[in-house]
Enzyme design. Structure first.
Site, PDB file in Angstrom:
ATOM      1  N   GLY B 235     -61.128 -19.873   9.497  1.00 54.31           N
ATOM      2  CA  GLY B 235     -60.383 -18.633   9.716  1.00 54.31           C
ATOM      3  C   GLY B 235     -59.642 -18.687  11.040  1.00 54.31           C
ATOM      4  O   GLY B 235     -58.471 -18.378  11.108  1.00 54.31           O
ATOM      5  N   GLU B 699     -65.222 -21.038  20.570  1.00 53.16           N
ATOM      6  CA  GLU B 699     -63.921 -20.946  21.235  1.00 53.16           C
ATOM      7  C   GLU B 699     -63.882 -21.680  22.569  1.00 53.16           C
ATOM      8  O   GLU B 699     -62.875 -22.286  22.931  1.00 53.16           O
ATOM      9  CB  GLU B 699     -63.554 -19.468  21.381  1.00 53.16           C
ATOM     10  CG  GLU B 699     -63.553 -18.877  19.981  1.00 53.16           C
ATOM     11  CD  GLU B 699     -63.329 -17.397  19.863  1.00 53.16           C
ATOM     12  OE1 GLU B 699     -62.170 -16.991  19.852  1.00 53.16           O
ATOM     13  OE2 GLU B 699     -64.325 -16.663  19.749  1.00 53.16           O
TER      14      GLU B 699
END
Ligand SMILES: Cc1cc2nc3c(=O)[nH]c(=O)nc-3n(C[C@H](O)[C@H](O)[C@H](O)COP(=O)(O)OP(=O)(O)OC[C@H]3O[C@@H](n4cnc5c(N)ncnc54)[C@H](O)[C@@H]3O)c2cc1C
Ligand code: SF4
Lengths: 325, 733
Positions: B235, B699
């Protein structure tokens, strides 16, 4: 994508008869055509599959290499005689696309693949090549990947093939077959047309005409040849700039040179002036740089692709150096 | 007991994935399913005068052409700030090129596509602004920065005065382009209405958010909407929101009274679910002669859509506020509206773009100071977050630099640009800091112990390819003392206890405490059964009991679960639990850190740039699975290589339409672009974040990569590139 019907003729004449009608399209590996159909850029009513035709042979004779139009990029690249006597062809193929695509894609289809110009491939844009007369947004738009040579005020799209660059350097001739069994030969250098004011007409092919073979004359230069492809990504990308170089050296002197470049021209770009400037000179950086300086002759760079003027020369010098070594 | 946590366990769903058994949204089939496709605008601004769908409606198999004229009216007024409410065919306005303006439904996909091409649209074209850089003077202050929880600006000390007076300074503007997430799986939704009840199978990073959004927009109770998403094929942020295609699928299903599938094409993935906005960032850094930062100013301009589509402000300056010790820091965030779709989160939103600018500027400052760039970072290391005015719960940046430098061989670097070569190639070494907040949000889970010793755990979380199934199964196995193969972790269904959206690297830190608590609760319940039974529990307390390998151990006795349950007359024992925010949130600043080391090779004549070596060292708390953890690091660094050298979505200025909306011309790294990546986890755990001491790592590893590579390119070539992606023409001699 538009609905279409599918035909798989058993022989060439049946295929040609079928495809001569408007709205018909040959399909070989389908790697380009299917994508264009999915994007509504190509909208054939019927596709004529060449799968059953016998043009898959690769014949390396003493005088020439004869590539069946339906031979795949992988098979040609892997052929030992191609790698030995025509290294520029094997190298151009192995620098093309990806293994999966090369397993499907054919020689004939590769010559006829359409430009990668992003405007051409999206029906949401105007594009003279796709819709004659609608305009060319690329000339003042995103043109980093497009041609600096051979363009017109109507279109500056590059021919994206690597293989065609190698083949045009080696004076390849295409064997074509048309209606009623008529055959003819066309030099690859004359096969693709410059865009002029009809960018939608890309080749001299007549409706229904079939490429059956690509014939590459054997030569000393072909044996000493190589392909250099410059790109942003290390693999699986079309050329920003590429060079196909074939040299025949006598001692250190260049007896013959065949040069073509990719990523710079609206068709596979042969460089006769550069070849002339090399012939008779001692192979080396001095001669290479002097000859390469003529490569961009006639260039009409746009804003984003102006770097290709310089890059094309540097690429050519590097390729010449590598092949001469 | 920690037998499994931390181990490099293979993905429990690995076999399903490689054999095609893992079912993604587009693969759900059901009787009566029909297909939808979008018609999209070809202008960037204006209004629709008319949509002529007569031809399309007459084509074979066509069931409906939904346009603003006949679309269901949605309950937009109830939608909150975070819901995407436009464009949903509720009006005739055009805000960007590629905006959905109609939905065509047919019995087969091919027929839907053919009919979509036959829909004729006439527009009244408006004035479009498509390129942010042409209207930078119209920048405006975001209205809902960080959900309105703080100001878009921050200020401590006097950055400008300190800058003016400083010994060494750097002032430069950096830009990053529009990028698209490009997950392998395009977004897809299957929607089915059963009366008032709506079920959607959809590719989403947040089933709860999708459930809430659809319930709100269609005016049905949240409990009437069920969202199912067992697998997500990546995603990276573009599946975080409920974007128009999902809502329009539900609308189409309602219209035709049959289940409808809508699967985006790759090209549509560029116009339908957000992107990383372009940024123009002005940095000013100043230091004293010893390299101590005395001033930092970071003014971030980021691209926005027309404000009526919502608001997304890329928080580029947040890392600048907290990363280093500095008394004078000023940060501003401003938006620049253009006729493009709404931007959104993309892997490390804010940090990826912002730290590129900050850490490039740090490198420039090191050059100005003639100081080693690692040394400059170490001199400004701090254990206090100067913005939040709190200590960091745990900050091991110096260790990251030490271990990374050691592994990379940094001490052998000749600092002069163009000084290192390998044959003909120019070699450059660059570094940058990585940082990302350690986020945690409330979550819940339920556990069921079965008589056969197996355990089922339910949580409405997602596995977006990161390994949630695997890591949570490990947590369950360890907490309950059962073998991994007896644990079945179920997620991706809004019928399960709610969990947060999988975004912001929150899943591990948020869900594992809930899972642990639910496991503890079920064990307590089970022990309760044993203790309540005089035959088995007489005279003991819970402290005397233990649960291992499918049996309860009472001193001197082993009671298989089946026996305990049979004696109690129940088939299973179930318990649920919820967990909250990070334990240390009030008292500490919670962040992860890392040090990025890149080596590039640059062809001095042709300008080709390749990353040839890479070392990343990270302080990310406790790593629950060494294998999936390393996968995240490799994936994040690879994403960063793409950002540095390859990725950019190119806009045609005239029409505002993307020119390279496909994976042949939008370049992401392929194998030969990615060198062997050495990853290091600096040992540690951070129990201020969650009881296991874990922090998310989805991240962090991509933050700073682009700067490390840009800094390496400078070292190799002497050319400072401040605009991403770095391309050969920028370094061509
Ligand atoms: C992602 C991607 C990357 C690529 N990268 C590269 C690259 O780096 N370098 C490169 O050179 N190419 C590249 N290609 C292009 C690829 O090489 C071509 O798509 C392929 O060669 C086309 O061959 P095909 O047999 O699949 O042709 P098809 O798609 O089947 O046909 C293409 C066209 O040729 C016509 N045609 C086919 N055969 C004949 C024939 N015998 N006679 C007359 N007409 C015929 C068809 O009607 C059609 O118009 C790439 C393609 C993709 C999709
Ligand atoms: S360059 Fe050629 S192909 Fe590209 S938009 Fe212009 S006309 Fe079309």
């Amino acid at each position: 994508m538009q609905s279409f019907s599918y035909l798989r003729p058993a022989d060439a004449d049946a295929a040609i008869a079928a495809a001569a009608q408007p709205g018909k399209k040959y399909i070989a590996g389908g790697t380009d055509l299917m994508q264009l159909m999915k994007d509504d850029v190509e909208r054939p009513a019927q596709i004529v599959d060449l799968d059953a035709l016998p043009y898959t042979k690769i014949e390396a004779g003493p005088d020439a290499l004869r590539l069946g139009a339906l031979a795949t990029m992988s098979d040609v690249a892997a052929h030992p005689e191609v790698a030995r006597k025509y290294p520029v062809i094997a190298q151009a193929l192995l620098a093309s696309a990806s293994p999966q695509l090369r397993n499907m894609a054919t020689m004939g289809g590769n010559m006829l693949q359409r430009t990668r110009c992003g405007y051409f491939r999206d029906t949401g844009f105007a594009c003279n090549k796709r819709e004659p007369g609608s305009g060319c947004p690329a000339i003042h738009g995103q043109n980093r990947l497009l041609a600096i040579l051979g363009g017109s005020g109507h279109c500056i799209a590059t021919h994206p093939s690597d293989l065609a660059v190698a083949l045009v350097a080696l004076d390849t001739v295409l064997e074509l077959r048309g209606a009623n069994g008529a055959t003819r030969q066309v030099a690859l250098g004359d096969f693709h047309k410059l865009p002029g004011d009809t960018p939608h007409i890309e080749t001299v092919l007549q409706p229904g005409e079939l490429i059956t073979a690509l014939v590459v004359p054997a030569s000393a230069a072909a044996r000493r040849s190589g392909y250099l492809k410059v790109r942003d990504r290390a693999s699986f990308e079309f050329a920003l700039v590429s060079a196909a170089v074939a040299l025949d050296l006598d001692g250190g002197v260049i007896r013959d040179a065949r040069i073509a470049m990719g990523g710079v021209g609206t068709k596979p770009w042969r460089l006769p002036a550069v070849e002339g400037a090399l012939r008779g000179h001692q192979a080396g950086d001095v001669a290479f740089a002097a000859a390469a300086a003529q490569a961009p002759e006639g260039a009409m760079p746009a804003v984003q692709n102006a770097f290709k003027v310089k890059l094309m020369q540097k690429t050519l010098v590097r390729a010449l150096r590598t092949v001469a070594a | 007991m920690n037998a499994l946590i931390g181990q490099p366990i293979n993905r429990v769903d690995g076999r399903l994935k490689v054999t095609g058994g893992a079912k993604y949204a587009a693969e759900f089939d059901m009787p009566g399913l029909v297909h939808a496709t979008l018609v999209q605008s070809t202008i960037a601004a204006g209004t629709i005068i008319a949509i002529d769908s007569r031809d399309a409606e007459g084509m074979p198999g066509v069931l409906a052409v939904i346009t603003p004229d006949n679309a269901e009216k949605l309950k937009l007024e109830k939608a909150g700030q975070e819901m995407v409410t436009r464009p949903l065919l509720q009006d005739a306005q055009i805000f960007y090129n590629g905006q959905p303006i109609a939905v065509v439904v047919a019995d087969t996909l091919d027929r839907a596509l053919a009919a979509a091409a036959a829909v004729k649209v006439t527009y009244r074209q408006g004035e479009a602004v498509t390129i942010m850089d042409s209207v930078l003077d119209q920048a405006y202050r975001p209205k809902h920065f960080r959900n309105g929880e703080r100001s878009p600006d921050s200020n401590r000390g006097d950055a400008d005065a300190a800058f003016d007076a400083a010994a060494a300074k750097v002032q430069a503007t950096y830009t990053t382009p529009v990028e698209h997430h490009n997950p392998m799986e395009p977004h897809a939704t299957v929607a089915r209405w059963d009366g008032e009840r709506l079920t959607v199978w959809t590719a989403t990073q947040g089933i709860a958010g999708t459930q809430r959004t659809l319930a709100t927009l269609f005016g049905v109770p949240v409990s009437s909407v069920r969202v199912i998403c067992p697998f997500v094929g990546g995603g990276f942020g573009c599946k975080g929101n409920t974007w128009p295609p999902a809502t329009l699928t539900a609308m189409a299903a309602q219209k035709v009274g049959r289940p409808v599938k809508l699967s985006l094409t790759r090209r549509q993935m560029y116009s339908s679910n957000g992107y990383r906005p372009r940024t123009v960032q002005k940095l000013r850094l100043a230091a004293d002669a010893q390299g101590k930062l005395v001033a930092m100013r970071h003014d971030g301009l980021t691209q926005m859509s027309m404000p009526s589509l919502g608001e997304f402000a890329e928080p580029v300056g947040l890392a600048t506020e907290m990363l280093y010790a500095c008394p004078n820091v000023a940060v501003t965030h401003r938006l620049v509206a253009v006729n493009q779709g709404l931007p959104t989160y993309m892997r490390a939103p804010g940090e990826a773009s912002g730290v590129f600018a900050l850490e490039s500027a740090m490198d420039e400052l090191a050059v100005a100071l003639k100081m080693d760039p690692v040394e400059l970072r170490l001199r400004n290391d701090t254990d206090r977050d100067g913005h939040a005015e709190k200590p960091f719960s745990s900050r091991k940046l110096a260790e990251c630099y030490r271990e990374g430098a050691e592994a990379f061989g940094w001490s052998r670097r000749n600092p002069a640009p163009r000084s290192m070569r390998d044959g003909n190639a120019l070699i450059g070494w660059g570094v940058a800091t990585a940082t990302y907040p350690a986020n945690r949000r409330p979550a819940s889970a339920a556990v069921r112990l079965n008589a056969d010793g197996s355990v089922h755990v339910f949580s409405g979380t997602q596995d977006i390819g990161t390994g949630t199934y695997t890591v949570m199964s490990q947590v369950v196995a360890d907490t309950l003392g059962v073998p991994l193969n007896r644990v079945r972790f179920l997620l991706g269904d809004s019928a399960y206890p709610p969990a947060p959206t999988s975004g912001g690297s929150t899943t591990v830190a948020s869900v594992s405490p809930a899972v642990q608590a639910a496991c503890a609760a079920v064990r307590q319940k089970l022990f309760g059964l044993v203790l309540a039974d005089p035959e088995t529990g007489g005279g003991f307390t819970a402290a005397d009991l233990s649960l291992q390998n499918g049996a309860v151990y009472v001193p001197g006795r082993r009671l298989p679960l089946a026996q305990v349950l049979a004696r109690a007359g129940v088939e299973s024992v179930e318990a649920g639990a919820s967990s909250g925010e990070a334990e240390g949130k009030a008292g500490y600043s919670l962040h992860s850190f890392g040090a990025q080391f890149a080596e590039v090779r640059v062809d001095p004549e042709l300008g080709e740039i390749r990353v040839s070596r890479y070392v990343g060292a990270f302080d990310a708390g406790r790593i629950l699975n060494a294998k999936t953890g390393r996968s995240q690091l490799i994936g994040g660094i690879t994403y960063g290589i793409g950002m540095a050298l390859l990725e950019a979505t190119e806009t045609d200025a005239e029409t505002g339409r993307y020119v390279n909306a496909n994976l042949a011309e939008y370049l992401v790294p392929v194998h030969p672009d990615v060198p062997t990546i050495q990853t290091i986890f600096v040992a540690g755990e951070d129990t201020q974040v969650d009881p296991l001491g874990a922090r998310g790592i989805g991240e962090l590893p991509m933050v700073g990569v682009a700067a490390a590579i840009a800094n390496a390119v400078y070292h190799a070539t002497g050319v400072r590139v401040r605009d991403l992606p770095i391309r050969l023409e920028q370094v061509l001699a």
